[in-house]
Structure formats: C-alpha cells, structure tokens
Design an enzyme around this catalytic site. Sequence first.
Site, mmCIF file in Angstrom:
data_model
loop_
_atom_site.group_PDB
_atom_site.id
_atom_site.type_symbol
_atom_site.label_atom_id
_atom_site.label_comp_id
_atom_site.label_asym_id
_atom_site.label_seq_id
_atom_site.Cartn_x
_atom_site.Cartn_y
_atom_site.Cartn_z
ATOM 1 N N ASP A 237 0.863 -1.183 0.000
ATOM 2 C CA ASP A 237 0.000 0.000 0.000
ATOM 3 C C ASP A 237 0.900 1.233 0.000
ATOM 4 O O ASP A 237 1.672 1.449 0.936
ATOM 5 C CB ASP A 237 -0.864 -0.050 1.268
ATOM 6 C CG ASP A 237 -1.804 1.135 1.390
ATOM 7 O OD1 ASP A 237 -1.627 2.137 0.666
ATOM 8 O OD2 ASP A 237 -2.707 1.049 2.237
ATOM 9 N N ILE A 238 0.793 2.054 -1.026
ATOM 10 C CA ILE A 238 1.713 3.191 -1.170
ATOM 11 C C ILE A 238 1.524 4.221 -0.054
ATOM 12 O O ILE A 238 2.460 4.950 0.278
ATOM 13 C CB ILE A 238 1.572 3.831 -2.578
ATOM 14 C CG1 ILE A 238 2.837 4.615 -2.938
ATOM 15 C CG2 ILE A 238 0.326 4.693 -2.686
ATOM 16 C CD1 ILE A 238 2.945 4.973 -4.408
ATOM 17 N N ASN B 76 -6.231 12.699 -11.306
ATOM 18 C CA ASN B 76 -6.824 13.153 -12.561
ATOM 19 C C ASN B 76 -6.602 14.661 -12.656
ATOM 20 O O ASN B 76 -6.160 15.291 -11.697
ATOM 21 C CB ASN B 76 -8.309 12.773 -12.659
ATOM 22 C CG ASN B 76 -9.139 13.402 -11.562
ATOM 23 O OD1 ASN B 76 -9.206 14.623 -11.454
ATOM 24 N ND2 ASN B 76 -9.743 12.575 -10.720
ATOM 25 N N GLY C 79 -9.605 4.869 -6.192
ATOM 26 C CA GLY C 79 -8.314 4.217 -6.408
ATOM 27 C C GLY C 79 -7.236 4.724 -5.466
ATOM 28 O O GLY C 79 -7.497 5.080 -4.317
ATOM 29 N N VAL C 80 -6.018 4.786 -5.994
ATOM 30 C CA VAL C 80 -4.882 5.200 -5.171
ATOM 31 C C VAL C 80 -5.024 6.674 -4.791
ATOM 32 O O VAL C 80 -4.623 7.089 -3.693
ATOM 33 C CB VAL C 80 -3.546 4.879 -5.892
ATOM 34 C CG1 VAL C 80 -3.300 5.740 -7.100
ATOM 35 C CG2 VAL C 80 -2.385 4.954 -4.924
ATOM 36 N N ASP C 81 -5.632 7.470 -5.647
ATOM 37 C CA ASP C 81 -5.885 8.898 -5.390
ATOM 38 C C ASP C 81 -6.743 9.061 -4.128
ATOM 39 O O ASP C 81 -6.395 9.832 -3.207
ATOM 40 C CB ASP C 81 -6.608 9.470 -6.625
ATOM 41 C CG ASP C 81 -6.654 10.981 -6.672
ATOM 42 O OD1 ASP C 81 -6.018 11.624 -5.811
ATOM 43 O OD2 ASP C 81 -7.321 11.518 -7.577
ATOM 44 N N THR D 45 -3.213 2.007 -14.743
ATOM 45 C CA THR D 45 -3.653 0.627 -14.988
ATOM 46 C C THR D 45 -4.906 0.225 -14.196
ATOM 47 O O THR D 45 -5.328 -0.922 -14.258
ATOM 48 C CB THR D 45 -2.531 -0.403 -14.711
ATOM 49 O OG1 THR D 45 -2.235 -0.394 -13.312
ATOM 50 C CG2 THR D 45 -1.298 -0.110 -15.528
ATOM 51 N N GLY D 46 -5.481 1.178 -13.459
ATOM 52 C CA GLY D 46 -6.727 0.908 -12.746
ATOM 53 C C GLY D 46 -7.897 1.468 -13.543
ATOM 54 O O GLY D 46 -8.211 0.997 -14.643
HETATM 55 N N1 AR6 Z 1 -1.374 1.656 -3.009
HETATM 56 C C1 AR6 Z 1 -0.822 1.304 -4.181
HETATM 57 N N2 AR6 Z 1 -1.535 1.094 -5.309
HETATM 58 C C2 AR6 Z 1 -2.880 1.256 -5.213
HETATM 59 C C3 AR6 Z 1 -3.540 1.637 -4.028
HETATM 60 C C4 AR6 Z 1 -2.717 1.852 -2.883
HETATM 61 N N3 AR6 Z 1 -3.232 2.218 -1.700
HETATM 62 N N4 AR6 Z 1 -4.867 1.704 -4.287
HETATM 63 C C5 AR6 Z 1 -5.047 1.356 -5.575
HETATM 64 N N5 AR6 Z 1 -3.845 1.086 -6.137
HETATM 65 P P1 AR6 Z 1 -6.105 3.833 -10.158
HETATM 66 P P2 AR6 Z 1 -5.483 5.194 -12.703
HETATM 67 C C6 AR6 Z 1 -3.526 0.641 -7.496
HETATM 68 O O1 AR6 Z 1 -7.461 3.507 -10.642
HETATM 69 O O2 AR6 Z 1 -5.723 3.953 -13.483
HETATM 70 C C7 AR6 Z 1 -8.746 7.827 -9.756
HETATM 71 O O3 AR6 Z 1 -10.097 7.922 -9.459
HETATM 72 C C8 AR6 Z 1 -4.622 0.020 -8.331
HETATM 73 O O4 AR6 Z 1 -4.858 -1.315 -7.916
HETATM 74 O O5 AR6 Z 1 -5.949 4.349 -8.761
HETATM 75 O O6 AR6 Z 1 -4.279 6.031 -13.025
HETATM 76 C C9 AR6 Z 1 -8.120 9.172 -10.141
HETATM 77 O O7 AR6 Z 1 -8.740 10.252 -9.504
HETATM 78 C C10 AR6 Z 1 -3.992 0.092 -9.709
HETATM 79 O O8 AR6 Z 1 -3.055 -0.985 -9.887
HETATM 80 O O9 AR6 Z 1 -5.389 4.963 -11.097
HETATM 81 C C11 AR6 Z 1 -8.335 9.210 -11.621
HETATM 82 O O10 AR6 Z 1 -9.608 9.704 -11.947
HETATM 83 C C12 AR6 Z 1 -3.195 1.404 -9.659
HETATM 84 O O11 AR6 Z 1 -3.134 1.761 -8.277
HETATM 85 C C13 AR6 Z 1 -8.225 7.752 -12.030
HETATM 86 O O12 AR6 Z 1 -8.602 6.996 -10.902
HETATM 87 C C14 AR6 Z 1 -3.798 2.559 -10.433
HETATM 88 O O13 AR6 Z 1 -5.216 2.526 -10.363
HETATM 89 C C15 AR6 Z 1 -6.811 7.393 -12.399
HETATM 90 O O14 AR6 Z 1 -6.795 6.078 -12.859
#
Ligand code: AR6
Length: 193
Positions: free
Chosen positions: A21-22, A35, A43-45, A133-134
């Site tokens: 977990d980052i 975004n 997600g991670v954001d 990639t999410g």
């Molecule tokens: N630690 C590490 N990686 C994580 C965590 C965490 N705590 N939580 C999720 N991930 P995403 P994107 C991974 O969707 O594709 C947001 O709503 C997740 O499993 O977070 O760049 C933003 O506001 C995946 O492998 O980011 C944007 O609108 C990776 O992080 C949009 O999503 C990226 O998934 C960005 O989409």
Amino acid sequence: MEKQVVEVTINQAKLRIIQGDITKQDTDAIVNAANSSLMGSGGVDGAIHRTGGPAILEECKQIVARQGHLPTGKAVMTTGGNLKARHVIHTVGPIWYGGDKGEPELLASAYQESLKLAMGNQLFSISFPSISTGAYGYPVAKASRLAIGTVIASLRQSVTSVREVVFVLFDSQTFRAYSSALKEIIGTSNEKD
Ligand code: AR6
C-alpha cells in the site's frame, strides 16, 4: 503485506518492486495517480487523500486556482500531510483508448515529470504506484514495461539526488507484471525476500 521484493541497482540508485500500500511508504515522496482536476477520487488517489488528510487537497486547490487543471503527463508536488512521506507528487496518466492516441508517450511523461520534480527538489527516495492501470484501463503488461523502462532510462542518464525508486503494487497480478518486466529489461536481477 509486502511479501516479495525484487531489486536492482542502476547508476547508484536502487530500483525496488514490492507488493503493498503506497500510503504506508516512508520514501521522501509518493506519487499519486491523480486526474486533471486534482480534487481526489477513487483508487490510489482516494487512498492518498484519505490517509494524508485535508492539507493535501488544500494545496491541490491552490495549484489549480493558480495554473488550472493539470494536463495529462505533467506533475506537481504538495505536502504529504499526515502521510509518512513528506511530499505527494501528483501526476496524471493517460486514459487507455487503444494505444494509438499517444498513450505510451503520455505515460512515459508522467513518470519522467514525477522523477524530474523529485530530482529538482533534491529528494532521495520516491514511490510510484502503477499509473493508469486501474480506472484508466492501460493494459498492465504494456504499462509495466514502459514504466520500468522509463525509470531505468532516467536513472541511467545521470547521477542525481534520487537513490531509491520503489514501485508499490497493490495486487499480486500487478506485482507479477512489474517483476517480469524488470527481469525482461535488466536480464539479470537479484531477488530477495
Ligand atoms: N497503493 C498502491 N496502489 C494502489 C492503491 C494503494 N493504496 N490503491 C489502488 N492502487 P487507479 P489510474 C492501485 O485507478 O488507473 C482515480 O479515481 C490500483 O490497484 O488508482 O491512473 C483518479 O482520480 C492500480 O493498480 O489509477 C483518476 O480519476 C493502480 O493503483 C483515475 O482513478 C492505479 O489505479 C486514475 O486512474
């Protein structure tokens, strides 16, 4: 949580891949896959804003008021708020539209611009998630090769303040993709537990 580690050294900098977990990382900066609005979401954001608290959003609002929405492939830095990391580097990866809409260049730029900010601010260590990639749907096999190739190329270019780059992958499938990509690119790597 951080079960496995893959690590290589490039030009005095360590590149590590871990599953975890980052928001728990204690590197100088962690990178947020944000975004363009910088207002936080899922997600991670979402996880970074939840854990880091309101100080991060406050700075994001000031940045957007000053310079408008953050274009895809660019990066800005804020406080880490309540996180262990002192800084959050917010970048915007591309949405995947099939691969011929500049997605690879934009994804490479997101990593390069984030690293540039870390180097420009004399940071020692930085953690990246798997950008795009999410929710943004970038295929992880392609994204992992591009992410690792881009970071290695940046580290090879010159010796900088950055001596530790960590990819923090949330799920085992993503972790495996990045591990394979690293082995493919480096050829030989040291695996540690
Ligand atoms: N630690 C590490 N990686 C994580 C965590 C965490 N705590 N939580 C999720 N991930 P995403 P994107 C991974 O969707 O594709 C947001 O709503 C997740 O499993 O977070 O760049 C933003 O506001 C995946 O492998 O980011 C944007 O609108 C990776 O992080 C949009 O999503 C990226 O998934 C960005 O989409």
